[in-house]
Design an enzyme around this catalytic site. Structure first.
Site, PDB file in Angstrom:
ATOM      1  N   GLU A 149      -1.939  98.712  27.953  1.00 20.20           N
ATOM      2  CA  GLU A 149      -1.522  99.182  26.616  1.00 20.20           C
ATOM      3  C   GLU A 149      -0.326  98.430  26.036  1.00 20.20           C
ATOM      4  O   GLU A 149       0.635  99.020  25.549  1.00 20.20           O
ATOM      5  CB  GLU A 149      -1.227 100.691  26.690  1.00 20.20           C
ATOM      6  CG  GLU A 149      -2.433 101.487  27.141  1.00 20.20           C
ATOM      7  CD  GLU A 149      -2.149 102.955  27.407  1.00 20.20           C
ATOM      8  OE1 GLU A 149      -1.093 103.451  26.991  1.00 20.20           O
ATOM      9  OE2 GLU A 149      -2.992 103.608  28.060  1.00 20.20           O
ATOM     10  N   GLU A 255     -11.680 104.293  31.655  1.00 21.95           N
ATOM     11  CA  GLU A 255     -11.114 105.655  31.617  1.00 21.95           C
ATOM     12  C   GLU A 255     -11.989 106.593  30.763  1.00 21.95           C
ATOM     13  O   GLU A 255     -11.504 107.321  29.913  1.00 21.95           O
ATOM     14  CB  GLU A 255      -9.675 105.607  31.076  1.00 21.95           C
ATOM     15  CG  GLU A 255      -8.782 104.615  31.810  1.00 21.95           C
ATOM     16  CD  GLU A 255      -7.350 104.623  31.345  1.00 21.95           C
ATOM     17  OE1 GLU A 255      -6.954 105.540  30.600  1.00 21.95           O
ATOM     18  OE2 GLU A 255      -6.594 103.699  31.730  1.00 21.95           O
TER      19      GLU A 255
HETATM   20  O1  G3I Z   1       3.914 114.342  39.806  1.00 21.88           O
HETATM   21  C1  G3I Z   1       4.783 115.033  38.887  1.00 21.88           C
HETATM   22  C2  G3I Z   1       5.174 116.393  39.466  1.00 21.88           C
HETATM   23  O2  G3I Z   1       5.960 116.177  40.626  1.00 21.88           O
HETATM   24  C3  G3I Z   1       5.973 117.179  38.417  1.00 21.88           C
HETATM   25  O3  G3I Z   1       6.256 118.461  38.915  1.00 21.88           O
HETATM   26  C4  G3I Z   1       5.124 117.294  37.144  1.00 21.88           C
HETATM   27  C5  G3I Z   1       5.814 118.050  36.045  1.00 21.88           C
HETATM   28  O4  G3I Z   1       6.752 117.211  35.415  1.00 21.88           O
HETATM   29  O5  G3I Z   1       4.830 115.959  36.646  1.00 21.88           O
HETATM   30  C6  G3I Z   1       4.046 115.239  37.599  1.00 21.88           C
HETATM   31  O6  G3I Z   1       3.785 113.952  37.083  1.00 21.88           O
HETATM   32  C7  G3I Z   1       2.844 113.964  36.012  1.00 21.88           C
HETATM   33  C8  G3I Z   1       1.664 113.067  36.408  1.00 21.88           C
HETATM   34  O7  G3I Z   1       0.734 112.956  35.321  1.00 21.88           O
HETATM   35  C9  G3I Z   1       0.919 113.618  37.620  1.00 21.88           C
HETATM   36  O8  G3I Z   1       0.353 114.866  37.284  1.00 21.88           O
HETATM   37  C10 G3I Z   1       3.515 113.365  34.777  1.00 21.88           C
HETATM   38  O9  G3I Z   1       4.516 114.278  34.343  1.00 21.88           O
HETATM   39  C11 G3I Z   1       2.492 113.177  33.663  1.00 21.88           C
HETATM   40  O10 G3I Z   1       3.078 112.483  32.570  1.00 21.88           O
HETATM   41  C12 G3I Z   1       1.358 112.314  34.186  1.00 21.88           C
HETATM   42  O11 G3I Z   1       0.385 112.210  33.166  1.00 21.88           O
HETATM   43  C13 G3I Z   1      -0.511 111.111  33.348  1.00 21.88           C
HETATM   44  C14 G3I Z   1      -0.367 110.159  32.154  1.00 21.88           C
HETATM   45  O12 G3I Z   1      -1.291 109.070  32.301  1.00 21.88           O
HETATM   46  C15 G3I Z   1       1.046 109.591  32.113  1.00 21.88           C
HETATM   47  O13 G3I Z   1       1.247 109.036  30.914  1.00 21.88           O
HETATM   48  C16 G3I Z   1      -1.955 111.635  33.399  1.00 21.88           C
HETATM   49  O14 G3I Z   1      -2.129 112.426  34.580  1.00 21.88           O
HETATM   50  C17 G3I Z   1      -2.926 110.465  33.429  1.00 21.88           C
HETATM   51  O15 G3I Z   1      -4.266 110.940  33.317  1.00 21.88           O
HETATM   52  C18 G3I Z   1      -2.655 109.535  32.243  1.00 21.88           C
HETATM   53  O16 G3I Z   1      -3.525 108.443  32.368  1.00 21.88           O
HETATM   54  C19 G3I Z   1      -3.364 107.431  31.348  1.00 21.88           C
HETATM   55  C20 G3I Z   1      -3.628 106.093  31.988  1.00 21.88           C
HETATM   56  O17 G3I Z   1      -2.753 105.904  33.073  1.00 21.88           O
HETATM   57  C21 G3I Z   1      -3.501 104.989  30.961  1.00 21.88           C
HETATM   58  N1  G3I Z   1      -4.401 105.233  29.825  1.00 21.88           N
HETATM   59  C22 G3I Z   1      -4.202 106.528  29.192  1.00 21.88           C
HETATM   60  C23 G3I Z   1      -4.378 107.647  30.212  1.00 21.88           C
HETATM   61  C24 G3I Z   1      -4.242 108.997  29.539  1.00 21.88           C
HETATM   62  O18 G3I Z   1      -2.958 109.138  29.066  1.00 21.88           O
END
Ligand code: G3I
Length: 360
Positions: A149, A255
């Site tokens: 991205e 994705e």
């Molecule tokens: O692991 C921590 C946990 O310890 C904590 O308690 C919790 C609450 O803050 O957060 C957890 O981390 C989260 C992580 O997902 C795992 O669940 C992050 O906050 C959260 O931001 C993260 O979101 C991910 C996102 O990317 C990040 O921007 C999504 O799961 C994931 O599906 C998403 O995937 C992205 C691709 O990498 C790139 N393309 C877009 C796609 C969708 O956004």
């Protein structure tokens, strides 16, 4: 055929699924099927579903810069090692996601003694991160989203990220060179959303040509595929498959999911939130299940028509209980994938398997 009859037929087909009717077997010889898995270990029945249906996996989060190197020089490889070992134990390919991104990337990469780090220091850190990670998985992780991205959704060409601010456009080629030096056998991808749409498609082509002009080894491109039910841009997707293939790029749909709860914005900019209604907290109404089945079937018919251009199609999540779309762009109960929260196949699975059968 009345929609209820069609639905009944698709559901019974799906229910009759057996190992012979798996997604990966249905499309074998045309393109691979992959799935993104979360950091936390899955339940046994989830693992069984993943390893039966798919031939590849992507780590949804644990191989991103922040989770892997939360502070400088301190790497946290446990989760990634476990996922890679699990995949290899079950004969699955692993796609590395992602070495360079503006999200889930700790600030320390860009700071030195409380001040903005010098470009030399940022470049050093970029290269060290990539070298350490790619070398660790050399020969195991055979394809990488090197940069994720980097293109702007606005009028400008490149997304204004801390990487761009620190190193200018050079950071892109630097990343690909570093990854290739760390594992010359790995196939290196650029990954983004909305590059199936005309404006961003042109930016992606410009990026690939610019990288190659700088001698950067770019082997493939990832079209993320975060699409919305009833708004799938089929014609534009086909144009991008043709354009990226003509550029000599290996293509992966990286994705894939169909959001069934309306949202205003397209793409996947997770830093943008919205308000909205949780429309389907108790499941997806039959007419939406049927539309989802028909639109996934149409999409896979398009993929099958262009299977010579597509290396792999990866779903962004295993089932509706584990999709990122339950929390973005606001908290809701989503139903974007082929299996529901009870791991029951939805009509979309049977509809897509039927497409594979027609393609034989
Ligand atoms: O692991 C921590 C946990 O310890 C904590 O308690 C919790 C609450 O803050 O957060 C957890 O981390 C989260 C992580 O997902 C795992 O669940 C992050 O906050 C959260 O931001 C993260 O979101 C991910 C996102 O990317 C990040 O921007 C999504 O799961 C994931 O599906 C998403 O995937 C992205 C691709 O990498 C790139 N393309 C877009 C796609 C969708 O956004």
């Amino acid at each position: 055929m009345r929609s209820s009859a069609l639905l009944a037929m698709l559901s019974s087909l799906a229910a009759a699924e057996s190992d012979d009717l798996t997604l990966k077997r249905a499309f074998a010889g045309r393109f691979e099927l992959g799935v993104a898995l979360p950091t936390a270990p899955l339940r046994e029945e989830e693992n069984k579903l993943a390893f039966t249906q798919f031939g590849a996996l992507t780590a949804e989060n644990c191989m991103k810069p922040g989770p892997l190197q939360p502070t400088e020089g301190r790497f946290a490889f446990e989760a990634a090692d476990r996922l890679v070992a699990l995949a290899l134990d079950h004969g699955l390919q692993v796609h590395g996601h992602t070495l360079v991104w503006h999200q889930q990337c700790p600030d320390w990469f860009f700071v030195q003694d409380g001040q903005p780090a010098t470009p030399e220091r940022v470049r050093e850190r970029l290269r060290a991160h990539i070298r350490t990670v790619v070398q660790r998985y050399a020969g195991k992780v055979k394809t990488w989203d090197v940069v994720n991205e980097a293109l702007s959704d606005g009028k400008e060409y490149l997304r204004p990220t801390p990487w761009l601010a620190a190193l200018g456009e050079d950071y892109l080629a630097e990343a690909f060179h570093a990854a290739h030096e760390a594992d010359p056998t790995a196939e290196l991808f650029y990954n983004d959303y909305n590059i199936e749409l005309p404006e961003k498609r042109e930016k992606a082509l410009r990026l690939i040509r610019e990288l190659r002009r700088r001698g950067a080894p770019v082997h493939g491109i990832g079209i993320q595929g975060h699409w919305q039910l009833d708004h799938i841009p089929f014609a534009e997707i086909e144009k991008s498959l043709i354009a990226f293939h003509a550029e000599g790029l290996k293509i992966m749909i990286t994705e894939l999911d169909f959001d069934v709860v309306p949202r205003r914005q397209s793409g996947a900019a997770t830093d943008v939130r919205e308000e909205g209604q949780d429309l389907y907290p108790n499941g997806l109404p039959p007419e939406l299940l049927e539309r989802q089945a028909q639109q996934y079937a149409r999409l896979f018919a398009l993929f099958d028509q262009h299977h010579d251009k597509i290396h792999r199609v990866t779903f962004w999540g295993l089932h509706d209980g584990r999709t990122w779309l339950n929390g973005w762009p606001y908290k809701r109960t989503n139903h974007p994938l082929f299996w529901d929260r009870q791991l029951q196949a939805k009509p979309a699975l049977a509809a897509v398997l039927a497409v594979a059968g027609q393609g034989l």
